[in-house]
Scaffold this active site. Structure first.
Site, PDB file in Angstrom:
ATOM      1  N   LYS A 178       0.902  -1.185  -0.065  1.00 16.22           N
ATOM      2  CA  LYS A 178       0.031  -0.056  -0.145  1.00 16.22           C
ATOM      3  C   LYS A 178       0.851   1.168   0.087  1.00 16.22           C
ATOM      4  O   LYS A 178       0.319   2.440   0.029  1.00 16.22           O
ATOM      5  CB  LYS A 178      -0.995  -0.288   1.166  1.00 16.22           C
TER       6      LYS A 178
ATOM      7  N   LYS B  97       2.791   2.004   2.723  1.00 16.09           N
ATOM      8  CA  LYS B  97       2.762   2.621   3.884  1.00 16.09           C
ATOM      9  C   LYS B  97       3.683   2.165   4.798  1.00 16.09           C
ATOM     10  O   LYS B  97       4.212   0.804   4.529  1.00 16.09           O
ATOM     11  CB  LYS B  97       1.264   2.574   4.511  1.00 16.09           C
TER      12      LYS B  97
HETATM   13  N1  C2G Z   1     -10.712   6.643   9.717  1.00 14.96           N
HETATM   14  C1  C2G Z   1     -11.502   7.571  10.047  1.00 14.96           C
HETATM   15  N2  C2G Z   1     -11.279   8.766  10.558  1.00 14.96           N
HETATM   16  C2  C2G Z   1      -9.817   9.119  10.603  1.00 14.96           C
HETATM   17  C3  C2G Z   1      -8.848   8.344  10.159  1.00 14.96           C
HETATM   18  C4  C2G Z   1      -9.289   7.124   9.684  1.00 14.96           C
HETATM   19  O1  C2G Z   1     -12.698   7.242  10.131  1.00 14.96           O
HETATM   20  N3  C2G Z   1      -9.715  10.361  11.203  1.00 14.96           N
HETATM   21  C5  C2G Z   1     -10.863   5.381   9.115  1.00 14.96           C
HETATM   22  C6  C2G Z   1     -10.577   5.123   7.596  1.00 14.96           C
HETATM   23  O2  C2G Z   1     -11.609   5.733   6.947  1.00 14.96           O
HETATM   24  C7  C2G Z   1     -10.416   3.713   7.371  1.00 14.96           C
HETATM   25  C8  C2G Z   1     -10.108   3.104   8.952  1.00 14.96           C
HETATM   26  O3  C2G Z   1     -10.253   4.193   9.893  1.00 14.96           O
HETATM   27  O4  C2G Z   1     -11.898   3.318   7.217  1.00 14.96           O
HETATM   28  C9  C2G Z   1      -8.557   2.857   8.835  1.00 14.96           C
HETATM   29  O5  C2G Z   1      -7.766   3.731   8.278  1.00 14.96           O
HETATM   30  P1  C2G Z   1      -6.289   3.439   8.111  1.00 14.96           P
HETATM   31  O6  C2G Z   1      -5.604   2.898   9.109  1.00 14.96           O
HETATM   32  O7  C2G Z   1      -5.787   4.738   7.438  1.00 14.96           O
HETATM   33  O8  C2G Z   1      -6.578   2.277   6.845  1.00 14.96           O
HETATM   34  P2  C2G Z   1      -6.324   2.641   5.520  1.00 14.96           P
HETATM   35  O9  C2G Z   1      -4.894   2.919   4.989  1.00 14.96           O
HETATM   36  O10 C2G Z   1      -7.243   3.204   4.830  1.00 14.96           O
HETATM   37  O11 C2G Z   1      -6.564   0.932   4.721  1.00 14.96           O
HETATM   38  O12 C2G Z   1      -8.107  -2.561   2.122  1.00 14.96           O
HETATM   39  C10 C2G Z   1      -8.456  -1.164   2.867  1.00 14.96           C
HETATM   40  C11 C2G Z   1      -7.250  -0.626   3.343  1.00 14.96           C
HETATM   41  O13 C2G Z   1      -6.514  -1.553   4.075  1.00 14.96           O
HETATM   42  C12 C2G Z   1      -7.535   0.623   4.302  1.00 14.96           C
END
Ligand code: C2G
Length: 153
Positions: A44, A46
């Site tokens: 990803k 990350k």
């Molecule tokens: N999230 C949120 N509010 C934030 C930060 C994150 O609601 N301030 C939510 C994101 O929308 C996501 C979840 O928390 O639904 C996890 O966010 P991340 O850890 O950044 O995950 P991401 O990199 O978006 O990975 O297959 C899908 C991916 O693995 C998603």
């Protein structure tokens, strides 16, 4: 029994994650979180601060989470939905529309809930970096002061 499933890295667990998981848990009776492995995060683009094991342990300790499974690739979602008989696939709305195909492919409900504004793992890393830089600058100033003092002798 309504099962909800979601996916994410969940690094530096913060209130945005808590509110999301609370909202998702409220959609059903059971919430499964597929936590991105370190290897998948590399795919990803990350690099999490906390290891997969630590992020999974933190998620497991969250009152809204019933089960944590590894997210190893983009393709596993349909199989996960079938294996765990998930009724609802849900994500924060920064992903809105990106996983609608799962509804067609598996018959589950796909929904996106409001993301919590003004907080993200990226923001937290930025604050940590600025603290480091501020501390470094104060050490540089101190050394400069000492050097100036020493130059008088
Ligand atoms: N999230 C949120 N509010 C934030 C930060 C994150 O609601 N301030 C939510 C994101 O929308 C996501 C979840 O928390 O639904 C996890 O966010 P991340 O850890 O950044 O995950 P991401 O990199 O978006 O990975 O297959 C899908 C991916 O693995 C998603």
């Amino acid at each position: 029994m309504t099962t909800v499933i979601t996916y994410g890295t969940f690094d530096l667990f913060h209130v945005g994650h808590v509110r999301l998981l609370k909202r998702l848990r409220a959609l059903g009776d059971r919430l499964i979180v597929a936590c991105s492995t370190d290897e998948f995060n590399a795919i990803k683009g990350k690099k999490a601060i906390f290891s997969y094991e630590d992020r999974a342990e933190i998620l497991s300790a969250c009152t809204y989470v019933d089960l944590v499974i590894p997210e190893r690739n983009w393709e596993q979602k349909p199989d996960d939905i079938r294996t765990h008989k998930a009724d609802i696939f849900a994500m924060g709305d920064d992903w809105a529309g990106r996983f609608d195909y799962l509804g067609t492919e598996t018959g589950c409900i796909v929904t996106y809930v409001a993301r919590t504004p003004d907080i993200s793992t990226t923001d937290i890393k930025g604050v940590m970096r600025r603290i480091d830089e501020d501390r470094l600058q104060s050490i540089r100033n101190m050394v400069e002061g000492l050097r100036a003092e020493l130059s008088k002798y």
